[in-house]
Each structure stands twice: as structure tokens, then as C-alpha cells.
Design a protein around this motif. Structure first.
Motif, PDB file in Angstrom:
ATOM      1  N   LEU A  33       0.815  -1.217   0.000  1.00  0.00           N
ATOM      2  CA  LEU A  33       0.000   0.000   0.000  1.00  0.00           C
ATOM      3  C   LEU A  33       0.848   1.266   0.000  1.00  0.00           C
ATOM      4  CD1 LEU A  33      -2.666  -1.094   2.624  1.00  0.00           C
ATOM      5  CD2 LEU A  33      -2.927  -1.047   0.132  1.00  0.00           C
ATOM      6  N   ASP A  34       2.143   1.105   0.235  1.00  0.00           N
ATOM      7  CA  ASP A  34       3.079   2.230   0.294  1.00  0.00           C
ATOM      8  C   ASP A  34       2.708   3.207   1.415  1.00  0.00           C
ATOM      9  OD1 ASP A  34       5.407   3.534  -0.481  1.00  0.00           O
ATOM     10  OD2 ASP A  34       4.350   4.836  -1.904  1.00  0.00           O
ATOM     11  N   ILE A  35       2.382   2.616   2.581  1.00  0.00           N
ATOM     12  CA  ILE A  35       2.175   3.392   3.795  1.00  0.00           C
ATOM     13  C   ILE A  35       2.999   2.729   4.894  1.00  0.00           C
ATOM     14  CG2 ILE A  35      -0.125   4.231   3.168  1.00  0.00           C
ATOM     15  CD1 ILE A  35      -1.344   2.122   4.959  1.00  0.00           C
ATOM     16  N   THR A  36       3.253   3.431   5.967  1.00  0.00           N
ATOM     17  CA  THR A  36       4.085   2.850   7.020  1.00  0.00           C
ATOM     18  C   THR A  36       3.297   1.818   7.813  1.00  0.00           C
ATOM     19  OG1 THR A  36       3.487   4.485   8.698  1.00  0.00           O
ATOM     20  CG2 THR A  36       5.376   5.008   7.258  1.00  0.00           C
ATOM     21  N   PRO A  37       3.986   0.790   8.336  1.00  0.00           N
ATOM     22  CA  PRO A  37       3.308  -0.203   9.172  1.00  0.00           C
ATOM     23  C   PRO A  37       2.628   0.437  10.386  1.00  0.00           C
ATOM     24  CG  PRO A  37       5.496  -0.977   8.575  1.00  0.00           C
ATOM     25  CD  PRO A  37       5.394   0.448   8.119  1.00  0.00           C
ATOM     26  N   GLY A  38       3.255   1.465  10.953  1.00  0.00           N
ATOM     27  CA  GLY A  38       2.656   2.142  12.105  1.00  0.00           C
ATOM     28  C   GLY A  38       1.319   2.786  11.763  1.00  0.00           C
ATOM     29  N   PHE A  39       1.264   3.428  10.602  1.00  0.00           N
ATOM     30  CA  PHE A  39       0.018   4.063  10.167  1.00  0.00           C
ATOM     31  C   PHE A  39      -1.047   3.005   9.907  1.00  0.00           C
ATOM     32  CE2 PHE A  39      -2.567   6.124   6.715  1.00  0.00           C
ATOM     33  CZ  PHE A  39      -3.236   7.006   7.552  1.00  0.00           C
ATOM     34  N   LEU A  40      -0.666   1.888   9.267  1.00  0.00           N
ATOM     35  CA  LEU A  40      -1.615   0.814   9.021  1.00  0.00           C
ATOM     36  C   LEU A  40      -2.126   0.250  10.341  1.00  0.00           C
ATOM     37  CD1 LEU A  40      -3.187  -0.995   7.119  1.00  0.00           C
ATOM     38  CD2 LEU A  40      -1.164  -2.463   6.942  1.00  0.00           C
ATOM     39  N   GLY A  41      -1.246   0.117  11.318  1.00  0.00           N
ATOM     40  CA  GLY A  41      -1.667  -0.358  12.641  1.00  0.00           C
ATOM     41  C   GLY A  41      -2.696   0.576  13.269  1.00  0.00           C
ATOM     42  N   LEU A  42      -2.483   1.890  13.134  1.00  0.00           N
ATOM     43  CA  LEU A  42      -3.445   2.870  13.646  1.00  0.00           C
ATOM     44  C   LEU A  42      -4.797   2.725  12.950  1.00  0.00           C
ATOM     45  CD1 LEU A  42      -1.172   6.054  13.864  1.00  0.00           C
ATOM     46  CD2 LEU A  42      -2.167   4.806  15.792  1.00  0.00           C
ATOM     47  N   ILE A  43      -4.762   2.490  11.644  1.00  0.00           N
ATOM     48  CA  ILE A  43      -6.007   2.305  10.881  1.00  0.00           C
ATOM     49  C   ILE A  43      -6.726   1.048  11.366  1.00  0.00           C
ATOM     50  CG2 ILE A  43      -6.980   1.815   8.596  1.00  0.00           C
ATOM     51  CD1 ILE A  43      -4.617   3.459   7.426  1.00  0.00           C
ATOM     52  N   GLU A  44      -5.991  -0.067  11.489  1.00  0.00           N
ATOM     53  CA  GLU A  44      -6.602  -1.325  11.913  1.00  0.00           C
ATOM     54  C   GLU A  44      -7.209  -1.233  13.308  1.00  0.00           C
ATOM     55  OE1 GLU A  44      -4.162  -4.780  11.548  1.00  0.00           O
ATOM     56  OE2 GLU A  44      -4.232  -4.754   9.354  1.00  0.00           O
ATOM     57  N   ARG A  45      -6.571  -0.485  14.200  1.00  0.00           N
ATOM     58  CA  ARG A  45      -7.098  -0.339  15.560  1.00  0.00           C
ATOM     59  C   ARG A  45      -8.255   0.659  15.623  1.00  0.00           C
ATOM     60  NH1 ARG A  45      -1.643  -0.493  16.451  1.00  0.00           N
ATOM     61  NH2 ARG A  45      -1.498   1.756  16.747  1.00  0.00           N
ATOM     62  N   GLY A  46      -8.476   1.372  14.524  1.00  0.00           N
ATOM     63  CA  GLY A  46      -9.546   2.358  14.501  1.00  0.00           C
ATOM     64  C   GLY A  46      -9.150   3.670  15.141  1.00  0.00           C
ATOM     65  N   ASP A  47      -7.849   3.866  15.380  1.00  0.00           N
ATOM     66  CA  ASP A  47      -7.369   5.110  15.978  1.00  0.00           C
ATOM     67  C   ASP A  47      -7.224   6.228  14.952  1.00  0.00           C
ATOM     68  OD1 ASP A  47      -7.231   3.864  18.439  1.00  0.00           O
ATOM     69  OD2 ASP A  47      -5.118   3.317  18.219  1.00  0.00           O
ATOM     70  N   ARG A  48      -7.100   5.859  13.666  1.00  0.00           N
ATOM     71  CA  ARG A  48      -6.954   6.833  12.581  1.00  0.00           C
ATOM     72  C   ARG A  48      -7.782   6.372  11.399  1.00  0.00           C
ATOM     73  NH1 ARG A  48      -2.243   9.994  11.842  1.00  0.00           N
ATOM     74  NH2 ARG A  48      -3.371  10.707  10.005  1.00  0.00           N
ATOM     75  N   GLY A  49      -8.309   7.320  10.680  1.00  0.00           N
ATOM     76  CA  GLY A  49      -8.963   7.014   9.424  1.00  0.00           C
ATOM     77  C   GLY A  49      -7.951   7.152   8.303  1.00  0.00           C
ATOM     78  N   THR A  50      -8.388   6.922   7.095  1.00  0.00           N
ATOM     79  CA  THR A  50      -7.515   7.110   5.939  1.00  0.00           C
ATOM     80  C   THR A  50      -8.337   7.665   4.790  1.00  0.00           C
ATOM     81  OG1 THR A  50      -5.799   6.093   4.570  1.00  0.00           O
ATOM     82  CG2 THR A  50      -7.743   4.749   5.043  1.00  0.00           C
ATOM     83  N   ASN A  51      -7.658   8.070   3.741  1.00  0.00           N
ATOM     84  CA  ASN A  51      -8.366   8.685   2.616  1.00  0.00           C
ATOM     85  C   ASN A  51      -8.984   7.634   1.696  1.00  0.00           C
ATOM     86  OD1 ASN A  51      -6.292   7.789   0.845  1.00  0.00           O
ATOM     87  ND2 ASN A  51      -5.087   9.599   1.294  1.00  0.00           N
ATOM     88  N   VAL A  52      -9.827   8.114   0.802  1.00  0.00           N
ATOM     89  CA  VAL A  52     -10.535   7.219  -0.111  1.00  0.00           C
ATOM     90  C   VAL A  52      -9.565   6.489  -1.042  1.00  0.00           C
ATOM     91  CG1 VAL A  52     -12.248   7.127  -1.975  1.00  0.00           C
ATOM     92  CG2 VAL A  52     -12.651   8.574   0.014  1.00  0.00           C
ATOM     93  N   ALA A  53      -8.502   7.160  -1.458  1.00  0.00           N
ATOM     94  CA  ALA A  53      -7.520   6.511  -2.340  1.00  0.00           C
ATOM     95  C   ALA A  53      -6.927   5.279  -1.655  1.00  0.00           C
ATOM     96  CB  ALA A  53      -6.418   7.493  -2.729  1.00  0.00           C
ATOM     97  N   ASN A  54      -6.560   5.400  -0.379  1.00  0.00           N
ATOM     98  CA  ASN A  54      -6.033   4.237   0.356  1.00  0.00           C
ATOM     99  C   ASN A  54      -7.090   3.152   0.501  1.00  0.00           C
ATOM    100  OD1 ASN A  54      -3.406   5.112   0.726  1.00  0.00           O
ATOM    101  ND2 ASN A  54      -3.810   6.003   2.737  1.00  0.00           N
TER     102      ASN A  54
END
Length: 141
Positions: A33-54
């Protein structure tokens, strides 16, 4: 009720569910996905959202619709807890993962992988033939 937080949690749980179903690590998925593992972890935990492209790239990688990715109808699998898949479902997940991984390759890389796979099939030991028989029995169900 904070709907934004509920949706973010649901999407994160669905991403984790799909990733675990395919036995991928956060590092493997984040690399594609060309994103950092930390950011993906935040997304999976529901701590951060992401954009529509992702979200589009994630749904494309898993070969699922955006609707499947964002909907919260996984009551039978709350918080990413998944029942043990059947053998045919495991095989389907592996095919889906392989297809997803091929999407980012160039022609030279694809030719190399196809050539390597053909050679592996020629060289595989006899004990793999019994596994092949098990797969055909599974597909008859």
C-alpha cells in the motif's frame, strides 16, 4: 454516538480481518500500500482514518468491494475474531493473496515468477501429489 469513530473502528476491523484471513503481516500489506506499518496499525485499531484513495487500494488488494470494506455487518466475527476457515476457503484466500501481490509487478517480474512456478511444479516431490488429491476431493464438496 460518535459515528465517525464507529465507522473508523469498523473499517479497521475489516482490514485486519482480511489481512489475517490471508495470513499477511502488517509490514507485508503496508509495503504494497506504500504506507508505514505504524500508520496501518493505527487504521486497523480504529485510531486513525484514511483517505478514499487508500481505501480503494486496500479493497483492490483484497479483491473485495469498498462496500465490503466499510460495512459493519460482521457480527459473526466481532473485533476481527474469525472462525477457522475450511480448506477450500483457505485455498481461495491464498489465491486471492497471490493475485493481489501480482498486481504491482512489472512484465519482467511476472515472467520471472511464472518461469519459477513452472520449474517448481516440475521439481516438486511426490508427497505433494497426495496433497493435490486432497484438493480435488475438497473441490467436490
Amino acid at each position: 454516538m460518535d459515528y465517525k469513530k464507529v465507522v473508523t473502528k469498523t473499517i479497521g476491523n475489516n482490514i485486519r480481518h482480511e489481512r489475517n484471513k490471508r495470513e499477511l503481516t502488517i509490514e507485508e500489506l503496508s509495503e504494497y500500500l506504500d504506507i508505514t506499518p505504524g500508520f496501518l496499525g493505527l487504521i486497523e485499531r480504529g485510531d486513525r482514518g484514511t483517505n478514499v484513495a487508500n481505501l480503494c487500494r486496500i479493497s483492490e488488494f483484497f479483491s473485495i468491494t469498498l462496500d465490503d470494506l466499510i460495512r459493519g455487518d460482521r457480527e459473526d466475527h466481532p473485533e476481527g475474531i474469525v472462525a477457522e476457515p475450511s480448506i477450500s476457503e483457505k485455498k481461495k484466500n491464498k489465491y486471492s493473496t497471490a493475485i493481489s501481490l501480482f498486481k504491482g509487478l512489472n512484465d519482467l517480474e511476472l515472467e520471472f515468477i511464472i518461469s519459477t512456478m513452472k520449474n517448481i511444479r516440475k521439481l516438486r516431490p511426490k508427497e505433494f501429489d497426495s496433497e493435490k488429491d486432497m484438493d480435488s476431493e475438497d473441490s467436490e464438496e
